[in-house]
Design an enzyme around this catalytic site. Structure first.
Site, PDB file in Angstrom:
ATOM      1  N   THR A 158       0.876  -1.174   0.000  1.00  0.00           N
ATOM      2  CA  THR A 158       0.000   0.000   0.000  1.00  0.00           C
ATOM      3  C   THR A 158       0.908   1.218   0.000  1.00  0.00           C
ATOM      4  O   THR A 158       2.021   1.164   0.553  1.00  0.00           O
ATOM      5  CB  THR A 158      -0.931   0.054   1.241  1.00  0.00           C
ATOM      6  N   HIS A 159       0.476   2.291  -0.639  1.00  0.00           N
ATOM      7  CA  HIS A 159       1.305   3.510  -0.756  1.00  0.00           C
ATOM      8  C   HIS A 159       2.651   3.218  -1.433  1.00  0.00           C
ATOM      9  O   HIS A 159       3.631   3.931  -1.201  1.00  0.00           O
ATOM     10  CB  HIS A 159       1.565   4.137   0.618  1.00  0.00           C
ATOM     11  N   SER A 281      16.228  -1.586 -27.255  1.00  0.00           N
ATOM     12  CA  SER A 281      16.606  -0.183 -27.374  1.00  0.00           C
ATOM     13  C   SER A 281      17.364   0.040 -28.674  1.00  0.00           C
ATOM     14  O   SER A 281      18.095  -0.836 -29.135  1.00  0.00           O
ATOM     15  CB  SER A 281      17.493   0.217 -26.194  1.00  0.00           C
ATOM     16  N   LYS A 287      19.207  -3.667 -23.329  1.00  0.00           N
ATOM     17  CA  LYS A 287      17.825  -3.419 -22.918  1.00  0.00           C
ATOM     18  C   LYS A 287      16.834  -4.379 -23.585  1.00  0.00           C
ATOM     19  O   LYS A 287      16.938  -4.713 -24.755  1.00  0.00           O
ATOM     20  CB  LYS A 287      17.404  -1.984 -23.285  1.00  0.00           C
ATOM     21  N   GLU A 294       3.655  -1.070 -21.169  1.00  0.00           N
ATOM     22  CA  GLU A 294       3.581   0.383 -21.023  1.00  0.00           C
ATOM     23  C   GLU A 294       2.503   0.991 -21.904  1.00  0.00           C
ATOM     24  O   GLU A 294       1.797   1.922 -21.491  1.00  0.00           O
ATOM     25  CB  GLU A 294       4.957   0.982 -21.326  1.00  0.00           C
ATOM     26  N   GLN A 325     -22.090  14.928 -36.239  1.00  0.00           N
ATOM     27  CA  GLN A 325     -21.118  14.203 -37.067  1.00  0.00           C
ATOM     28  C   GLN A 325     -19.831  13.982 -36.291  1.00  0.00           C
ATOM     29  O   GLN A 325     -19.150  12.958 -36.463  1.00  0.00           O
ATOM     30  CB  GLN A 325     -20.825  14.990 -38.332  1.00  0.00           C
TER      31      GLN A 325
END
Length: 436
Positions: A158-159, A281, A287, A294, A325
């Site tokens: 949480t948080h 990448s 990468k 995402e 329209q």
């Protein structure tokens, strides 16, 4: 562009720049609506034959010609392009070119207003059915994985701070229930807008005894939009509600994608996203980026943006206004993009690889403090006193095991009692109801 179907004669001046502005994206957008417009036109022709405006032979000729148009459009032989003002004019042009003056009879008893309204409702029914199917697919995969992985420890947050020991079963089941709800909402929304506006014409009815009920039944509608004025006033309203159903699903998908974005980072290291849903990448050879996750996370923005655009178009008085329209672009953009993303989610979710030891080792001793407080409550202590005692004992909680914490969470829906059968029964009931 071929002659406009609204021209009264050669004296009507048409400024090409004005027409380009007025047409907007209609021809491109109507490529999504044309199959539904063709179906509605065929049903309308048969309805006109039933009241004697067309002969049976004329209606059959129109229907066969429209079958040919549908086939040509599906194969790419016919392209809806700048030759036409919109899909409606393309249909009438096709019929008149092939059937002569018989083709010009198709517009009796209808306006482009109710023609686009019925095509949009048919489109929305189709897209809401797809939405329901994708939500069901996501819910089913989440439930299957919840069942297989229900006892695998996962730090609960949480948080964005560690909170209590949790489990993959609880995480999967939480997302499953969200998409069961989204399935239900898609079905309810489809039922709510399942009404035919065809035959209300420009919003005032016509002086023909149209067989509106028969045409609606042929098109698969449950009922009529009875009042012609409301048929126009409902333009945009039904699209808004449909986008609401879509946004409920993309909003939940955004939350799920956010979880995966965090869990897949090196800092968490809890999960690996399937490589075929990732890219590399252009400059960093090391990468492997979870780009699908995402973009599923940002998908909701497209849908909410479409809804906001649509809502702002609708500041209008009663009856048809040309502003309507502009309800088509956001509606179609939102659904086409939103559904494309939701369709990808099941395959990605089924291929997730959890790093179970990394998750188990991430559960710090202090995460057991709430369990300790509840144990003291079970021994008769008031909760606030137990809360303070558990806080004082945190340093001694290191010997506790996450699996023991999960087994003790016996409240309905908790880690030891996920109620997966309840969720599966509800999902199956919704799917069975759609077949009735």
């Amino acid at each position: 562009m071929s002659d406009y179907i609204w021209k009264k004669g050669s004296s009507t001046d048409v400024d090409a720049r004005v027409m380009r502005f007025l047409a907007g994206e209609d021809v491109v957008l109507d490529r999504q609506l044309l199959p539904f417009d063709i179906r509605a036109s065929q049903a309308h022709a048969r309805g006109l034959a039933r009241i004697g405006v067309l002969t049976a032979a004329q209606a059959e000729a129109m229907t066969e010609s429209l079958d040919a148009l549908a086939a040509a459009f599906a194969s790419g032989e016919f392209v809806l392009d700048a030759r036409y003002e919109d899909g409606h004019s393309a249909i009438e042009s096709w019929l008149t070119e092939r059937l002569g003056e018989i083709g010009g009879r198709i517009h009796a008893g209808r306006s482009r207003n109710d023609q686009v309204a019925v095509a949009l409702r048919l489109y929305l029914k189709d897209r809401l059915a797809r939405l329901a199917r994708f939500c069901a697919d996501i819910a089913r995969i989440c439930l299957e994985r919840a069942d297989r992985e229900q006892a695998v420890p996962l730090p609960g947050h949480t948080h964005l701070q560690q909170a209590m020991p949790s489990s993959l079963g609880l995480w999967w089941a939480g997302h499953a229930e969200a998409f069961v709800d989204n399935l239900a909402l898609a079905r309810q929304t489809a039922q709510w807008l399942d009404a035919s506006p065809l035959g209300t014409a420009s919003g005032f009815g016509v002086n023909l005894a149209l067989d509106r009920e028969g045409v609606a039944a042929e098109l698969g509608f449950a009922r009529l939009v009875v009042n012609p004025q409301y048929a126009q006033n409902a333009r945009g309203k039904v699209e808004l509600r449909a986008l609401d159903a879509l946004s409920a699903a993309t909003g939940d998908l955004r939350r799920l994608a956010w979880d995966l974005s965090l869990f897949a980072s090196q800092e968490f290291g809890f999960v690996r996203v399937p490589a075929n849903f990732c890219t590399g990448s252009s400059i960093m050879p090391n990468k492997l980026n979870p780009d699908t996750v995402e973009l599923l996370r940002s998908l909701h923005a497209t849908v909410v943006g479409a809804r906001t655009e649509l809502d702002n178009v609708l500041s209008l008085p009663s009856g048809y206004q040309r502003d309507l329209q502009d309800t088509k672009p956001p509606t179609i953009r939102g659904f086409e993009r939103g559904l494309a993303g939701l369709e990808l989610a099941p395959g990605m979710l089924s291929g997730l690889e959890w790093q179970t030891e990394r998750m188990r080792s991430a559960i710090a001793p202090e995460l057991h403090a709430t369990d300790r407080a509840n144990e003291l409550v079970g021994q008769g202590q008031p909760f606030r006193e137990a809360y303070r005692q558990a806080a004082a004992e945190i340093d001694g909680l290191g010997r506790r095991r996450a699996e023991d914490s999960l087994r003790a969470r016996i409240s309905p829906g908790g880690c030891a009692r996920l109620e997966l059968g309840t969720l599966k029964t509800r999902l199956e009931g919704l799917l069975d109801a759609s077949l009735e």
